[in-house]
Motif scaffolding. Sequence first.
Motif, PDB file in Angstrom:
ATOM      1  N   TYR A 533       0.837  -1.194   0.000  1.00 23.51           N
ATOM      2  CA  TYR A 533       0.000   0.000   0.000  1.00 23.51           C
ATOM      3  C   TYR A 533       0.875   1.249   0.000  1.00 23.51           C
ATOM      4  CZ  TYR A 533       1.263   0.542   4.925  1.00 23.51           C
ATOM      5  OH  TYR A 533       1.969   0.722   6.086  1.00 23.51           O
ATOM      6  N   LEU A 535       0.622   5.096   1.907  1.00 28.31           N
ATOM      7  CA  LEU A 535      -0.061   5.948   2.866  1.00 28.31           C
ATOM      8  C   LEU A 535       0.349   7.381   2.589  1.00 28.31           C
ATOM      9  CD1 LEU A 535      -1.849   6.088   5.444  1.00 28.31           C
ATOM     10  CD2 LEU A 535       0.283   6.054   6.754  1.00 28.31           C
ATOM     11  N   LEU A 647      -5.212   6.211   1.990  1.00 27.42           N
ATOM     12  CA  LEU A 647      -4.626   4.896   1.779  1.00 27.42           C
ATOM     13  C   LEU A 647      -4.874   4.496   0.328  1.00 27.42           C
ATOM     14  CD1 LEU A 647      -3.239   2.746   3.632  1.00 27.42           C
ATOM     15  CD2 LEU A 647      -5.486   1.663   3.831  1.00 27.42           C
ATOM     16  N   ILE A 658      -6.906  -4.316   3.734  1.00 24.69           N
ATOM     17  CA  ILE A 658      -5.966  -3.443   4.435  1.00 24.69           C
ATOM     18  C   ILE A 658      -6.758  -2.242   4.944  1.00 24.69           C
ATOM     19  CG2 ILE A 658      -3.896  -2.007   4.239  1.00 24.69           C
ATOM     20  CD1 ILE A 658      -2.959  -3.830   1.998  1.00 24.69           C
ATOM     21  N   THR A 659      -6.636  -1.936   6.209  1.00 24.44           N
ATOM     22  CA  THR A 659      -7.358  -0.813   6.805  1.00 24.44           C
ATOM     23  C   THR A 659      -6.374   0.077   7.554  1.00 24.44           C
ATOM     24  OG1 THR A 659      -7.821  -2.079   8.817  1.00 24.44           O
ATOM     25  CG2 THR A 659      -9.467  -2.173   7.050  1.00 24.44           C
ATOM     26  N   ALA A 660      -6.821   1.272   7.862  1.00 28.49           N
ATOM     27  CA  ALA A 660      -5.976   2.215   8.587  1.00 28.49           C
ATOM     28  C   ALA A 660      -6.822   3.025   9.557  1.00 28.49           C
ATOM     29  CB  ALA A 660      -5.256   3.144   7.607  1.00 28.49           C
ATOM     30  N   ARG A 661      -6.194   3.515  10.604  1.00 29.66           N
ATOM     31  CA  ARG A 661      -6.847   4.433  11.537  1.00 29.66           C
ATOM     32  C   ARG A 661      -5.799   5.336  12.160  1.00 29.66           C
ATOM     33  NH1 ARG A 661      -6.289   3.114  16.932  1.00 29.66           N
ATOM     34  NH2 ARG A 661      -5.615   0.973  17.421  1.00 29.66           N
ATOM     35  N   VAL A 670      -1.761   0.932  10.334  1.00 28.33           N
ATOM     36  CA  VAL A 670      -2.225   0.256   9.125  1.00 28.33           C
ATOM     37  C   VAL A 670      -2.196  -1.241   9.382  1.00 28.33           C
ATOM     38  CG1 VAL A 670      -1.926  -0.007   6.640  1.00 28.33           C
ATOM     39  CG2 VAL A 670      -1.219   2.123   7.745  1.00 28.33           C
ATOM     40  N   TYR A 671      -3.313  -1.906   9.098  1.00 30.20           N
ATOM     41  CA  TYR A 671      -3.446  -3.330   9.375  1.00 30.20           C
ATOM     42  C   TYR A 671      -3.652  -4.092   8.072  1.00 30.20           C
ATOM     43  CZ  TYR A 671      -4.471  -1.529  14.043  1.00 30.20           C
ATOM     44  OH  TYR A 671      -4.399  -0.871  15.247  1.00 30.20           O
ATOM     45  N   ASP A 677       1.301  -2.155  10.847  1.00 31.59           N
ATOM     46  CA  ASP A 677       2.339  -1.126  10.717  1.00 31.59           C
ATOM     47  C   ASP A 677       1.998   0.085  11.571  1.00 31.59           C
ATOM     48  OD1 ASP A 677       3.540  -2.760   8.872  1.00 31.59           O
ATOM     49  OD2 ASP A 677       2.992  -1.553   7.121  1.00 31.59           O
ATOM     50  N   ARG A 689       6.968  -2.414  11.402  1.00 34.28           N
ATOM     51  CA  ARG A 689       6.021  -3.486  11.097  1.00 34.28           C
ATOM     52  C   ARG A 689       6.115  -4.569  12.158  1.00 34.28           C
ATOM     53  NH1 ARG A 689       4.505  -5.903   5.289  1.00 34.28           N
ATOM     54  NH2 ARG A 689       3.403  -3.906   5.426  1.00 34.28           N
TER      55      ARG A 689
END
Length: 697
Positions: A533, A535, A647, A658-661, A670-671, A677, A689
């Motif tokens: 990905y 970011l 993302l 893949i998700t982020a918060r 980031v998952y 990460d 990581r």
Amino acid sequence: MKITRIFQIALSMELFLSSLAGAQTTVASSPSLDPHLFLTLQDFEARKAIVQREPWAKAALTAVLKEADGYPQDYLKQFGLTKVEAPKTAQWAHWYVCPDTGTHLQFHPPNHNICPDTGKDYQDWPISDVHYHYMHDTLSRDAMMLGIAYRMTGREIYAQHAAEILKMYADKYKDYSIVDNYGKQSNTGARIYSQTLNESIWLIDMTFAYDLVRGSGELKAGDRTHIEKDLLIPSAATVVRGHKEPTNNIQSWINGAQAAVGFELGDKSLIDEAIDGPLGFRYQMKNYVHEGFWIEGAWGYQFYAMRPLTATAEMAKRHGVDLWKQEPALASMFSSPLGVMMPNGELPAFNDSEEVRLYNNAPIYELAYENTNDPGLLAVLDNAPRSSKESLLFGVEALPEAKKSLLKSAVFPESGYAMLRAKNNDFSIILKFGPHGGGHGHYDKLGEIVYAEGRTQAVDPGTQLYGMALHKEWDQMSVAHNTITADELRQDQATGKLIAWKDEDGYVAVTASAGPAYKFANLTRSILVTEEYALQVDHAHSTDGRPHVYDFNYHNYGKQTMLLPTVPYGDFPKVNGYLHLEAARRGETDGDLRTRFENEGTTMSLEVLGGMPTEIFQGVAPGPHPAAKVPFVIARRKGVDVEFVTLLIPSRGEAPKITARIGEAGTILVYGPGWADTVGLGDAIRYHRSIGSSPAQ
């Protein structure tokens, strides 16, 4: 240099002195009628010997002879003529476009200018006179190729045809009026063409043709005097009027034309002006080349300028001045493209340039390699056939085997590019933050192009022909690019700054500012690229303390699917490029925005994290070809301090989960499948990581 000085050149061969003493650049001139501008008789004998030994050289010569043997029949057929005559003054090639669709017109002999999209025939001026441009181009190339064929074979018929073209123009040249692209007299206007740029290109080829055949039996003393006095000298006087052109590459061509006539006729003043003058070769190398990148920031124009710069260096070297060694910036222009090349061999369509295929420029790399022996240049030569006239005339006999080299991430702080490449796949993002680019610049500071899964994804529109209104209304505008805009305004001309760069195992990251792109706001963009990905964090800060509207603009090839309800929208302003946002729809959200772009089996998923009220716009807009619309998405937020956390996930088919918060202390979490990460972007780039566990909080 006074233009009248050109007309004071004596026309006798006694002027070819053995040394031009007193010049800033000391050169030696040829006292004979033998070729000397780029190659000597001895050089041609050496090239003939290579043809006998090397299949590639034989094939290159065969291609040259095919062109030469086609004259005049191919020329007459192409333009629907019954005899060769000097064409009228040509008009600007950028007029040659379908006004409604942006497609190039097609010439149908004898005088039809057809839009392939509509079938309409355009007969009005200036379109009516553009095909003369291609006629002049073809004749000058024919003369040059005939001259090369003559020197490589000794066949007089080639010299005869080349001499006929030269004498035809000598008979006619002074009858041409000076006109510019708008039919008026100006310093940018010329005689054969409507601008000094094209006449300079033509003059270099014509001078080379003359150099090749002036010692043949087809040109008597009176013919040579006629060509020099009535063609070469007055054409040089025409093009030097264009000094201080608004675009730097034009001056490179003018310098090259001056050098060609100067070296051919032994005129020291022309040579000095071309090489050591206020806007000469050395000045350009010192002031227009930074880290190997041409000042105009457009790959089409970098290679356009490299052609006359290389020609000037070759002419000077033949006369005792090795500019390749004295001005190393020239060689750096051949290396720099490798630093920002996309995995498919294309160079980004920044500023007034389309995407440029690097390997298509292999012919001039033949000269660069012959002069530098730089093994890095083999990466270009190894990906193109050695079939050009440049390889025939200048290429080394045998190229060593090129070592396979992987494309690497690189940053160029002065010229303002950051190329971020994933370590083990083709996912690449190039960020642009450097100088504006002068007359060929676009207002797109912090603009980016994204490449993944074998193709360009996030796209820059590049440029249309300049005769189209769309060029200024869209191509140059900030909203047309993948960047941030404020208050629906175009950015100002600006130079950004590199803030942070890190290239480590598993990731590469950059942070840059847009400089004074807006007087009331500071913009920064941070990008991190991994194999899975990218970011991206965009921050806008209002320096005047007032809330402003900030748009995150993104254009991606393919079919867009927006995971948010939207309704038709028609309130974009009719200025600053926004008028070309078509089929627009609007939505709003406080949460995450998710959309994806599907294109021939590839998917680019885009997620803008929530956190504040956001307006969302989607639709289509002009792409590199205005008739082929490209989907866009705009995320809009208002405030004094606004941030967009985005993302980007490329994939074949369905994207991986893949998700982020937003995490604590300015981090982003980031998952992905089996990993997590922790990312901190900004002045201090941080990345960690964790495999099979949650990231540190």
